[in-house]
Design a protein around this motif. Structure first.
Motif, mmCIF file in Angstrom:
data_model
loop_
_atom_site.group_PDB
_atom_site.id
_atom_site.type_symbol
_atom_site.label_atom_id
_atom_site.label_comp_id
_atom_site.label_asym_id
_atom_site.label_seq_id
_atom_site.Cartn_x
_atom_site.Cartn_y
_atom_site.Cartn_z
ATOM 1 N N VAL A 265 -1.348 -7.845 3.046
ATOM 2 C CA VAL A 265 -1.381 -6.412 2.746
ATOM 3 C C VAL A 265 -0.467 -5.697 3.726
ATOM 4 O O VAL A 265 -0.635 -5.817 4.943
ATOM 5 C CB VAL A 265 -2.818 -5.845 2.868
ATOM 6 N N GLU A 266 0.527 -4.962 3.196
ATOM 7 C CA GLU A 266 1.462 -4.262 4.077
ATOM 8 C C GLU A 266 1.251 -2.750 4.011
ATOM 9 O O GLU A 266 0.929 -2.201 2.958
ATOM 10 C CB GLU A 266 2.907 -4.575 3.696
ATOM 11 N N GLY A 267 1.415 -2.091 5.176
ATOM 12 C CA GLY A 267 1.245 -0.635 5.190
ATOM 13 C C GLY A 267 1.454 -0.031 6.563
ATOM 14 O O GLY A 267 2.371 -0.422 7.304
ATOM 15 N N THR B 113 0.825 -1.222 0.000
ATOM 16 C CA THR B 113 0.000 0.000 0.000
ATOM 17 C C THR B 113 0.856 1.268 0.000
ATOM 18 O O THR B 113 0.416 2.315 -0.453
ATOM 19 C CB THR B 113 -0.969 0.027 1.194
ATOM 20 N N GLY B 114 2.107 1.153 0.496
ATOM 21 C CA GLY B 114 3.015 2.296 0.439
ATOM 22 C C GLY B 114 3.290 2.676 -1.004
ATOM 23 O O GLY B 114 3.392 3.860 -1.353
ATOM 24 N N ALA B 115 3.384 1.660 -1.875
ATOM 25 C CA ALA B 115 3.633 1.915 -3.301
ATOM 26 C C ALA B 115 2.483 2.730 -3.899
ATOM 27 O O ALA B 115 2.703 3.566 -4.787
ATOM 28 C CB ALA B 115 3.809 0.589 -4.047
ATOM 29 N N GLN B 116 1.272 2.506 -3.412
ATOM 30 C CA GLN B 116 0.122 3.264 -3.942
ATOM 31 C C GLN B 116 0.208 4.742 -3.542
ATOM 32 O O GLN B 116 -0.074 5.622 -4.355
ATOM 33 C CB GLN B 116 -1.180 2.651 -3.432
ATOM 34 N N TYR B 117 0.603 5.005 -2.286
ATOM 35 C CA TYR B 117 0.778 6.405 -1.866
ATOM 36 C C TYR B 117 1.949 7.047 -2.607
ATOM 37 O O TYR B 117 1.909 8.237 -2.942
ATOM 38 C CB TYR B 117 0.962 6.499 -0.345
ATOM 39 N N ARG B 118 2.973 6.261 -2.865
ATOM 40 C CA ARG B 118 4.110 6.777 -3.641
ATOM 41 C C ARG B 118 3.673 7.081 -5.073
ATOM 42 O O ARG B 118 4.094 8.079 -5.660
ATOM 43 C CB ARG B 118 5.245 5.734 -3.643
HETATM 44 O O1 C5P Z 1 5.999 1.632 2.925
HETATM 45 P P1 C5P Z 1 6.559 2.856 2.242
HETATM 46 O O2 C5P Z 1 7.753 3.404 2.924
HETATM 47 O O3 C5P Z 1 6.755 2.648 0.774
HETATM 48 O O4 C5P Z 1 5.382 3.948 2.370
HETATM 49 C C1 C5P Z 1 5.532 5.233 1.856
HETATM 50 C C2 C5P Z 1 4.619 6.200 2.594
HETATM 51 O O5 C5P Z 1 3.251 5.936 2.273
HETATM 52 C C3 C5P Z 1 4.663 6.197 4.115
HETATM 53 O O6 C5P Z 1 5.734 6.968 4.620
HETATM 54 C C4 C5P Z 1 3.316 6.803 4.468
HETATM 55 O O7 C5P Z 1 3.349 8.232 4.384
HETATM 56 C C5 C5P Z 1 2.413 6.289 3.361
HETATM 57 N N1 C5P Z 1 1.621 5.136 3.747
HETATM 58 C C6 C5P Z 1 0.464 5.359 4.453
HETATM 59 N N2 C5P Z 1 -0.374 4.338 4.745
HETATM 60 C C7 C5P Z 1 -0.094 3.079 4.349
HETATM 61 C C8 C5P Z 1 1.105 2.824 3.652
HETATM 62 C C9 C5P Z 1 1.957 3.871 3.380
HETATM 63 O O8 C5P Z 1 0.190 6.497 4.823
HETATM 64 N N3 C5P Z 1 -0.953 2.094 4.608
#
Ligand code: C5P
Length: 223
Positions: free
Chosen positions: A128-130, A34-39
Motif C-alpha cells: 500500500v503506497e501513500g 491510495t493517492g489515486a483514491q484521493y485524486r
Molecule cells: O501519490 P499521489 O501524488 O497520487 O497523491 C495525490 C495526493 O493525495 C497527495 O498530494 C496527498 O494530498 C493525497 N494523499 C494523502 N494521503 C495518502 C495518499 C495521498 O493525503 N495516503
C-alpha cells in the motif's frame, strides 16, 4: 507464508508508485495506490461543481462517490461511480486541487476506511503506497518504508511522467510539487510523515531496480 502488509510512504516523485508496483509484482502481492483514491475523490468534487476550497461542502459530499480500486500491480484500475477514472485523475487540475480535498478530515475518514477494507481483503498480502499508511492507515504493517529524494530528482521524475500527456515545464512541476508536499506535510489530520519504525530510503542516487531490491529484501526478512 502469512499475508504480509507493506506500507510505502513518502513525498511525490520519490518513486513510490513504480517501486510499489514492482515489489508487489515480484512478490505476488496485491497493490493499492491510495493517492489515486484521493485524486478520484477530487475528480468527483470537480465534476459535481463543488468548490474544493470550501471545506464544509467537501466534507458534506465526502461520502457520496463510490470509489473502487483494482489491486493488480500489473494493471491498477480505479473507478468512480462505475466510470473508469484512471486517466482523468492524473490531470494538472486534479493534481493542483487534491491537497485541499485530502486535508478535509471527513474525506480522510472515508478514504482510510476504504483502504483498510482493501488491505483486509487482500489474502496473499498487499503493498500500500501513500503518505500516512505507516503512521495512520496500517500502523501494524509488517514492513514500513519511507522514500525520499532531492527536490531536483523528484521534479525531473515527475516531468518525465507528464511528458506527452500535457506540456509542462520542469520548474513549474518543481514548484507545484514543493507546494503540494508542503500542504500535505502541514495539514492537521494525518500529515505526510515518516513512521518511527519505518526504514528511510533516499532514492536520489539509486535506480528503480536498486530500490526494488532493497524493499524486496526487507520484506523477505519479515516473511
Ligand atoms: O501519490 P499521489 O501524488 O497520487 O497523491 C495525490 C495526493 O493525495 C497527495 O498530494 C496527498 O494530498 C493525497 N494523499 C494523502 N494521503 C495518502 C495518499 C495521498 O493525503 N495516503
Amino acid at each position: 507464508p502469512a499475508a504480509v502488509i507493506v506500507a510505502i510512504d513518502g513525498p511525490s516523485g520519490t518513486g513510490k508508485s513504480s517501486t510499489s508496483k514492482a515489489v508487489a509484482s515480484h512478490l505476488g502481492l496485491s497493490y493499492l495506490d491510495t493517492g489515486a483514491q484521493y485524486r478520484a475523490m477530487t475528480w468527483w468534487m470537480i465534476n459535481n461543481g463543488i468548490d474544493v476550497s470550501d471545506a464544509v461542502a467537501v466534507a458534506d459530499a465526502a461520502g457520496k462517490p463510490v470509489i473502487v480500486s483494482g489491486t493488480d500491480p500489473a494493471a491498477p484500475t480505479i473507478t468512480v461511480d462505475g466510470e473508469d477514472a484512471s486517466g482523468p485523475i492524473r490531470t494538472q487540475d486534479v493534481t493542483a486541487k487534491v491537497s485541499a480535498v485530502s486535508a478535509v478530515p471527513e474525506v480522510r475518514s472515508v478514504v482510510t476506511a476504504l483502504q483498510r477494507a482493501v488491505a483486509a481483503a487482500a489474502e496473499g498480502g498487499i503493498v500500500v503506497e501513500g503518505r500516512d499508511i505507516g503512521t495512520t492507515v496500517l500502523p501494524d504493517a509488517d514492513v514500513k518504508i519511507f522514500l525520499t529524494a532531492s527536490p531536483e530528482a523528484r521534479a525531473a521524475r515527475r516531468s518525465g511522467e507528464l511528458k506527452g500527456q500535457e506540456a509542462v515545464d520542469v520548474s513549474v512541476t518543481r514548484e507545484a510539487l514543493i507546494r503540494r508536499d508542503a500542504a500535505d506535510s502541514s495539514r492537521k489530520t494525518s500529515p505526510l510523515a515518516k513512521a518511527a519504525d519505518a526504514v528511510e530510503v533516499d532514492t536520489t542516487e539509486l535506480t528503480l531496480q536498486q530500490v526494488v531490491e532493497c524493499v524486496v529484501t526487507l520484506v523477505e526478512e519479515k516473511r
